[in-house]
Design a protein around this motif. Structure first.
Motif, PDB file in Angstrom:
ATOM      1  N   ASP A 136       0.844  -1.186   0.000  1.00 20.85           N
ATOM      2  CA  ASP A 136       0.000   0.000   0.000  1.00 20.85           C
ATOM      3  C   ASP A 136       0.876   1.231   0.000  1.00 20.85           C
ATOM      4  O   ASP A 136       2.043   1.201   0.412  1.00 20.85           O
ATOM      5  CB  ASP A 136      -0.951  -0.003   1.200  1.00 20.85           C
ATOM      6  N   GLU A 137       0.326   2.328  -0.483  1.00 22.65           N
ATOM      7  CA  GLU A 137       1.081   3.579  -0.597  1.00 22.65           C
ATOM      8  C   GLU A 137       0.107   4.747  -0.653  1.00 22.65           C
ATOM      9  O   GLU A 137      -0.890   4.694  -1.381  1.00 22.65           O
ATOM     10  CB  GLU A 137       1.940   3.565  -1.862  1.00 22.65           C
ATOM     11  N   VAL A 138       0.388   5.771   0.099  1.00 23.12           N
ATOM     12  CA  VAL A 138      -0.341   7.025  -0.055  1.00 23.12           C
ATOM     13  C   VAL A 138       0.353   7.793  -1.173  1.00 23.12           C
ATOM     14  O   VAL A 138       1.523   8.162  -1.050  1.00 23.12           O
ATOM     15  CB  VAL A 138      -0.360   7.837   1.254  1.00 23.12           C
ATOM     16  N   ILE A 139      -0.343   8.012  -2.264  1.00 25.77           N
ATOM     17  CA  ILE A 139       0.250   8.610  -3.452  1.00 25.77           C
ATOM     18  C   ILE A 139       0.431  10.116  -3.240  1.00 25.77           C
ATOM     19  O   ILE A 139      -0.539  10.845  -3.053  1.00 25.77           O
ATOM     20  CB  ILE A 139      -0.614   8.338  -4.692  1.00 25.77           C
ATOM     21  N   ALA A 140       1.670  10.552  -3.262  1.00 27.40           N
ATOM     22  CA  ALA A 140       1.973  11.949  -2.946  1.00 27.40           C
ATOM     23  C   ALA A 140       1.681  12.892  -4.113  1.00 27.40           C
ATOM     24  O   ALA A 140       1.320  14.052  -3.912  1.00 27.40           O
ATOM     25  CB  ALA A 140       3.441  12.084  -2.544  1.00 27.40           C
ATOM     26  N   ARG A 141       1.864  12.395  -5.343  1.00 28.75           N
ATOM     27  CA  ARG A 141       1.649  13.235  -6.516  1.00 28.75           C
ATOM     28  C   ARG A 141       0.803  12.480  -7.546  1.00 28.75           C
ATOM     29  O   ARG A 141       0.820  11.252  -7.569  1.00 28.75           O
ATOM     30  CB  ARG A 141       2.994  13.617  -7.153  1.00 28.75           C
ATOM     31  N   ASP A 142       0.078  13.227  -8.377  1.00 35.06           N
ATOM     32  CA  ASP A 142      -0.653  12.576  -9.459  1.00 35.06           C
ATOM     33  C   ASP A 142       0.296  11.620 -10.174  1.00 35.06           C
ATOM     34  O   ASP A 142       1.404  12.015 -10.575  1.00 35.06           O
ATOM     35  CB  ASP A 142      -1.164  13.612 -10.460  1.00 35.06           C
ATOM     36  N   GLN A 168      -7.852   2.428  -0.146  1.00 40.33           N
ATOM     37  CA  GLN A 168      -8.340   2.735   1.196  1.00 40.33           C
ATOM     38  C   GLN A 168      -9.015   4.102   1.192  1.00 40.33           C
ATOM     39  O   GLN A 168      -9.961   4.351   1.948  1.00 40.33           O
ATOM     40  CB  GLN A 168      -7.179   2.727   2.190  1.00 40.33           C
ATOM     41  N   ARG A 169      -8.524   4.979   0.324  1.00 39.57           N
ATOM     42  CA  ARG A 169      -9.075   6.333   0.215  1.00 39.57           C
ATOM     43  C   ARG A 169      -8.896   6.813  -1.218  1.00 39.57           C
ATOM     44  O   ARG A 169      -7.863   6.603  -1.835  1.00 39.57           O
ATOM     45  CB  ARG A 169      -8.340   7.277   1.179  1.00 39.57           C
ATOM     46  N   GLY A 170      -9.940   7.445  -1.753  1.00 37.04           N
ATOM     47  CA  GLY A 170      -9.837   8.032  -3.079  1.00 37.04           C
ATOM     48  C   GLY A 170     -10.191   7.061  -4.194  1.00 37.04           C
ATOM     49  O   GLY A 170     -10.434   5.881  -3.973  1.00 37.04           O
ATOM     50  N   THR A 173      -3.491   7.476 -10.882  1.00 35.64           N
ATOM     51  CA  THR A 173      -3.838   7.586  -9.469  1.00 35.64           C
ATOM     52  C   THR A 173      -3.625   9.030  -9.013  1.00 35.64           C
ATOM     53  O   THR A 173      -2.491   9.518  -9.018  1.00 35.64           O
ATOM     54  CB  THR A 173      -2.963   6.648  -8.613  1.00 35.64           C
ATOM     55  N   PRO A 174      -4.684   9.735  -8.645  1.00 33.93           N
ATOM     56  CA  PRO A 174      -4.538  11.127  -8.210  1.00 33.93           C
ATOM     57  C   PRO A 174      -3.792  11.238  -6.878  1.00 33.93           C
ATOM     58  O   PRO A 174      -3.805  10.311  -6.061  1.00 33.93           O
ATOM     59  CB  PRO A 174      -5.988  11.607  -8.055  1.00 33.93           C
ATOM     60  N   ALA A 175      -3.168  12.373  -6.679  1.00 38.43           N
ATOM     61  CA  ALA A 175      -2.491  12.641  -5.415  1.00 38.43           C
ATOM     62  C   ALA A 175      -3.472  12.532  -4.261  1.00 38.43           C
ATOM     63  O   ALA A 175      -4.627  12.935  -4.359  1.00 38.43           O
ATOM     64  CB  ALA A 175      -1.878  14.041  -5.450  1.00 38.43           C
ATOM     65  N   GLY A 176      -3.001  11.971  -3.141  1.00 39.13           N
ATOM     66  CA  GLY A 176      -3.832  11.819  -1.958  1.00 39.13           C
ATOM     67  C   GLY A 176      -4.525  10.479  -1.859  1.00 39.13           C
ATOM     68  O   GLY A 176      -5.059  10.134  -0.803  1.00 39.13           O
ATOM     69  N   THR A 177      -4.515   9.706  -2.957  1.00 34.33           N
ATOM     70  CA  THR A 177      -5.153   8.386  -2.931  1.00 34.33           C
ATOM     71  C   THR A 177      -4.326   7.427  -2.077  1.00 34.33           C
ATOM     72  O   THR A 177      -3.108   7.385  -2.179  1.00 34.33           O
ATOM     73  CB  THR A 177      -5.254   7.811  -4.358  1.00 34.33           C
ATOM     74  N   TRP A 178      -5.010   6.659  -1.233  1.00 28.26           N
ATOM     75  CA  TRP A 178      -4.344   5.604  -0.476  1.00 28.26           C
ATOM     76  C   TRP A 178      -4.536   4.319  -1.267  1.00 28.26           C
ATOM     77  O   TRP A 178      -5.578   3.691  -1.226  1.00 28.26           O
ATOM     78  CB  TRP A 178      -4.945   5.494   0.919  1.00 28.26           C
TER      79      TRP A 178
END
Length: 278
Positions: free
Chosen positions: A47-53, A70-72, A103-108
């Motif tokens: 898993d990774e919280v995507i920091a940038r688009d 998990q989010r987005g 994957t947009p920024a902020g997506t978990w």
């Protein structure tokens, strides 16, 4: 394929991203045939919280893959088909299948790999999977460090038992006809584009019936049905990003939240409010 083919590209979105084009990541991953690498695991999750688009260039895995968030909301494209991936609707991708993603920024973002030696494909082709709260908890448990071997085996068995196609796929087929290219480009650039079928027929110098036949041949939907599906797909990304239903309705071309809700329910089987709650 270029990055803008996968990225939401509404006027509002362009405004938010203007001045930070350099913040878009492009990730290149290997191309593997199914089973090309003999993996030692049954299920392995990351898993990774995507920091940038982030644009994921076309790639394939030696394992089956389950994508979920998990989010987005994010998108995955396989040929002419584009799926939206959310916290409640994931995507099963059989081993060796070429796919790309946005994957947009902020997506978990979550991805679970399944060894083909231990896990038969739940489908021969990509298919949406319902990510229930229980399935989500089990997949997260498999990421726990120090999980005992017997506990891991029991958890993996439960995960495999719960994997099943979702009742509704968040799927949009992208026609590749040169005739339809201007329509697809306009709607992808701005889902609120209100050009009618009659206006497109005049602009493209063909009959409306010709446009409708072309859409049905390539997507299985008529013009208005395809437009509704494209708008709803973009709306899902906005809803998962936390935007209010009334604002989302306006940004995807509906004059009222009730009209938007009717179309959203027709495409997804649930109201915008219920979808966001899930």
């Amino acid at each position: 394929m270029v990055i803008r083919d996968m990225a939401p590209n509404t006027a509002a979105g362009r405004g938010k991203r203007r001045g930070r084009a350099e913040a878009v990541d492009s990730r290149r991953l290997p191309l593997y045939a199914a089973g090309e690498i003999d993996v030692p695991f049954v299920v392995y999750g990351t898993d990774e919280v995507i920091a940038r688009d982030t644009y994921w260039e076309e790639h394939s895995h030696p394992t089956h893959e389950l994508l979920w968030n998990q989010r987005g909301a994010s998108t995955a494209r396989i040929g002419a088909r584009m799926w939206t991936v959310t916290p409640s609707v994931g995507l099963w991708i059989p081993a060796g299948t070429l796919h790309s993603g946005w994957t947009p920024a902020g997506t978990w973002h979550h991805a679970a790999q399944f060894g083909i030696h231990a896990v038969p494909a739940i489908a021969d082709t990509p298919v949406a999977v319902e990510v229930t709260p229980l399935l989500r908890l089990l997949l997260e448990r498999l990421n726990t460090e120090g999980l005992a071997a017997d506990s891991r085996a029991k958890t993996e068995a439960l995960v495999l038992d719960l994997l099943a196609p979702a009742p509704v796929e968040l799927l949009l087929k992208i026609p590749d006809s040169s005739l339809l290219a201007p329509i697809v480009s306009a709607v992808r650039a701005d889902p609120a584009d209100d050009t009618t079928l009659a206006a497109w027929a005049v602009r493209l110098d063909v009959s409306g019936r010709t446009i409708t036949r072309a859409f049905r041949a390539q997507t299985g939907l008529g013009f208005s049905q395809w437009l509704a599906a494209a708008r709803v797909q973009h709306a899902i990304t906005l809803l998962c990003g936390g935007e209010e239903i009334e604002e989302v309705a306006e940004r995807v071309g509906y004059h009222s939240a009730s009209a938007f809700g009717t179309v959203f329910r027709r495409v997804t089987g649930m109201s915008p409010g219920r979808f966001r709650a899930q």
